[in-house]
Design a protein around this motif. Structure first.
Motif, PDB file in Angstrom:
ATOM      1  N   LEU A   1       4.184  19.840 -12.555  1.00 12.90           N
ATOM      2  CA  LEU A   1       4.153  19.015 -13.779  1.00 12.90           C
ATOM      3  C   LEU A   1       5.506  19.097 -14.475  1.00 12.90           C
ATOM      4  O   LEU A   1       5.930  20.187 -14.886  1.00 12.90           O
ATOM      5  N   HIS A   2       6.175  17.955 -14.592  1.00  9.61           N
ATOM      6  CA  HIS A   2       7.500  17.902 -15.210  1.00  9.61           C
ATOM      7  C   HIS A   2       7.548  16.799 -16.256  1.00  9.61           C
ATOM      8  O   HIS A   2       6.879  15.773 -16.116  1.00  9.61           O
ATOM      9  N   LEU A   3       8.365  17.016 -17.290  1.00 12.55           N
ATOM     10  CA  LEU A   3       8.727  15.972 -18.249  1.00 12.55           C
ATOM     11  C   LEU A   3      10.138  15.533 -17.873  1.00 12.55           C
ATOM     12  O   LEU A   3      11.070  16.350 -17.906  1.00 12.55           O
ATOM     13  N   VAL A   4      10.317  14.266 -17.488  1.00 15.04           N
ATOM     14  CA  VAL A   4      11.616  13.851 -16.952  1.00 15.04           C
ATOM     15  C   VAL A   4      12.333  12.831 -17.831  1.00 15.04           C
ATOM     16  O   VAL A   4      13.500  12.518 -17.595  1.00 15.04           O
ATOM     17  N   MET A   5      11.652  12.278 -18.816  1.00 20.77           N
ATOM     18  CA  MET A   5      12.295  11.474 -19.856  1.00 20.77           C
ATOM     19  C   MET A   5      11.572  11.770 -21.164  1.00 20.77           C
ATOM     20  O   MET A   5      10.359  12.007 -21.168  1.00 20.77           O
TER      21      MET A   5
ATOM     22  N   PHE B   1      17.917  10.678 -13.274  1.00 17.60           N
ATOM     23  CA  PHE B   1      18.307  11.310 -12.014  1.00 17.60           C
ATOM     24  C   PHE B   1      19.026  12.644 -12.263  1.00 17.60           C
ATOM     25  O   PHE B   1      18.944  13.555 -11.440  1.00 17.60           O
ATOM     26  N   ASP B   2      19.714  12.750 -13.404  1.00 16.99           N
ATOM     27  CA  ASP B   2      20.297  14.047 -13.774  1.00 16.99           C
ATOM     28  C   ASP B   2      19.197  15.072 -14.052  1.00 16.99           C
ATOM     29  O   ASP B   2      19.297  16.239 -13.659  1.00 16.99           O
ATOM     30  N   VAL B   3      18.153  14.626 -14.756  1.00 17.80           N
ATOM     31  CA  VAL B   3      17.034  15.532 -15.058  1.00 17.80           C
ATOM     32  C   VAL B   3      16.343  15.952 -13.757  1.00 17.80           C
ATOM     33  O   VAL B   3      16.026  17.132 -13.557  1.00 17.80           O
ATOM     34  N   LEU B   4      16.130  14.988 -12.874  1.00 20.83           N
ATOM     35  CA  LEU B   4      15.467  15.294 -11.597  1.00 20.83           C
ATOM     36  C   LEU B   4      16.292  16.288 -10.788  1.00 20.83           C
ATOM     37  O   LEU B   4      15.757  17.228 -10.186  1.00 20.83           O
ATOM     38  N   ALA B   5      17.617  16.113 -10.785  1.00 17.33           N
ATOM     39  CA  ALA B   5      18.492  17.037 -10.046  1.00 17.33           C
ATOM     40  C   ALA B   5      18.389  18.438 -10.630  1.00 17.33           C
ATOM     41  O   ALA B   5      18.288  19.425  -9.892  1.00 17.33           O
TER      42      ALA B   5
ATOM     43  N   ILE C   1      14.064  18.111  -7.999  1.00 15.94           N
ATOM     44  CA  ILE C   1      13.119  17.121  -7.465  1.00 15.94           C
ATOM     45  C   ILE C   1      13.886  16.039  -6.710  1.00 15.94           C
ATOM     46  O   ILE C   1      14.852  15.468  -7.228  1.00 15.94           O
ATOM     47  N   ASP C   2      13.444  15.768  -5.490  1.00 14.93           N
ATOM     48  CA  ASP C   2      14.023  14.698  -4.682  1.00 14.93           C
ATOM     49  C   ASP C   2      13.458  13.365  -5.191  1.00 14.93           C
ATOM     50  O   ASP C   2      12.254  13.121  -5.067  1.00 14.93           O
ATOM     51  N   PRO C   3      14.295  12.493  -5.773  1.00 18.01           N
ATOM     52  CA  PRO C   3      13.772  11.244  -6.356  1.00 18.01           C
ATOM     53  C   PRO C   3      13.022  10.379  -5.351  1.00 18.01           C
ATOM     54  O   PRO C   3      12.086   9.658  -5.732  1.00 18.01           O
ATOM     55  N   THR C   4      13.412  10.458  -4.083  1.00 15.36           N
ATOM     56  CA  THR C   4      12.749   9.600  -3.090  1.00 15.36           C
ATOM     57  C   THR C   4      11.303  10.023  -2.845  1.00 15.36           C
ATOM     58  O   THR C   4      10.540   9.310  -2.202  1.00 15.36           O
ATOM     59  N   ARG C   5      10.929  11.197  -3.380  1.00 12.00           N
ATOM     60  CA  ARG C   5       9.531  11.654  -3.256  1.00 12.00           C
ATOM     61  C   ARG C   5       8.643  11.115  -4.394  1.00 12.00           C
ATOM     62  O   ARG C   5       7.451  11.392  -4.439  1.00 12.00           O
TER      63      ARG C   5
END
Ligand SMILES: [Zn+2]
Length: 246
Positions: free
Chosen positions: A7-11, A51-55, A59-63
């Motif tokens: 569980l992540h908050l990404v924005m 994408f900065d947050v995902l990095a 987390i691999d964005p393509t997933r």
């Protein structure tokens, strides 16, 4: 921002945790066996920020395979087109949201009024986004080990839906702008905001079982999140409208 495993908050913007652009709503990622599920898309003014947050979160964005929209308001759906273009994910929404998002109906999502009123900058560009899967009310679909049920919760806007998300670990309500921490709601001077419908949707949400409340703005809560629905319902039962965050 990792909340816990899966569980992540990404924005999250100025009405939340200032993780990304000020206009972004809270955007959550939930892990499923076959990839990540994303809930809401932010405003899309700076589509690279996520994408900065995902990095940072590893987390691999393509997933990220699926994106679910709670409603068409620009702070929730404006980022969908860029995410779909870049990641090839499937966009999911209710029928009313899908109709407006797919055509870029700025008056339908009250963006025209919001621009004229100075809520959004006049040069904010909304990008229409095709919706790959239009859900029926109360439809439930499994994504690997996670089930998602769409709950119609009109009132904040006519098209608003919430998602009840059940993982092996938690039962979560992705409430969008229908229910917030402290039992609050979101009342706005827009054409399709309906206070009686807001109160009926509170009743709908309070009848659900969930522990974790993931709202579109302000704080989320992992445990005993249902208490926020109970607070709102107590107001509704007294013939009051719950307090508004706006
Ligand atoms: Zn909204």
């Amino acid at each position: 921002m990792r909340i816990e495993a899966g569980l992540h908050l990404v924005m999250s913007g100025g009405g939340g945790f200032d993780l990304t652009d000020a206009f972004d709503c809270n955007v959550f990622l939930v892990a499923a066996e076959d990839g990540w599920l994303m809930f809401d898309a932010g405003a899309g003014r700076y589509p690279g920020q996520v994408f900065d947050v995902l990095a940072e979160d590893g987390i691999d964005p393509t997933r990220i395979r699926h994106l679910f929209l709670t409603h068409g308001h620009a702070d929730h759906s404006g980022g969908a087109a860029a995410l779909r273009d870049r990641l090839g994910l499937a966009v999911h929404a209710g029928a009313a949201t899908a109709a407006m998002v797919a055509t870029g109906d700025e008056e339908g999502i009250s963006l025209g009024k919001a621009k004229r009123g100075g809520v959004y900058p006049m040069d904010y560009a909304y990008h229409a986004c095709p919706v790959d899967r239009v859900w029926q009310p109360d439809e439930e679909i499994r994504f690997g080990d996670v089930s998602v049920r769409m709950i119609p919760t009109p009132g904040h806007s006519r098209d608003h839906v919430s998602y009840l998300v059940t993982t092996p670990r938690r039962r979560m309500l992705v409430g969008g702008d229908a229910l917030f921490h402290g039992g609050k709601v979101a009342i706005q001077n827009i054409v399709d905001c309906d206070i009686a419908a807001i109160c009926e949707s509170v009743r709908t949400l309070a009848a659900l079982e969930f522990d974790t409340l993931l709202p579109g703005h302000l704080a989320f809560t992992l445990k005993d999140g249902h208490r926020h629905a109970e607070l709102a319902l107590a107001c509704v039962n007294r013939l009051q409208c719950p307090p508004s965050i706006i």
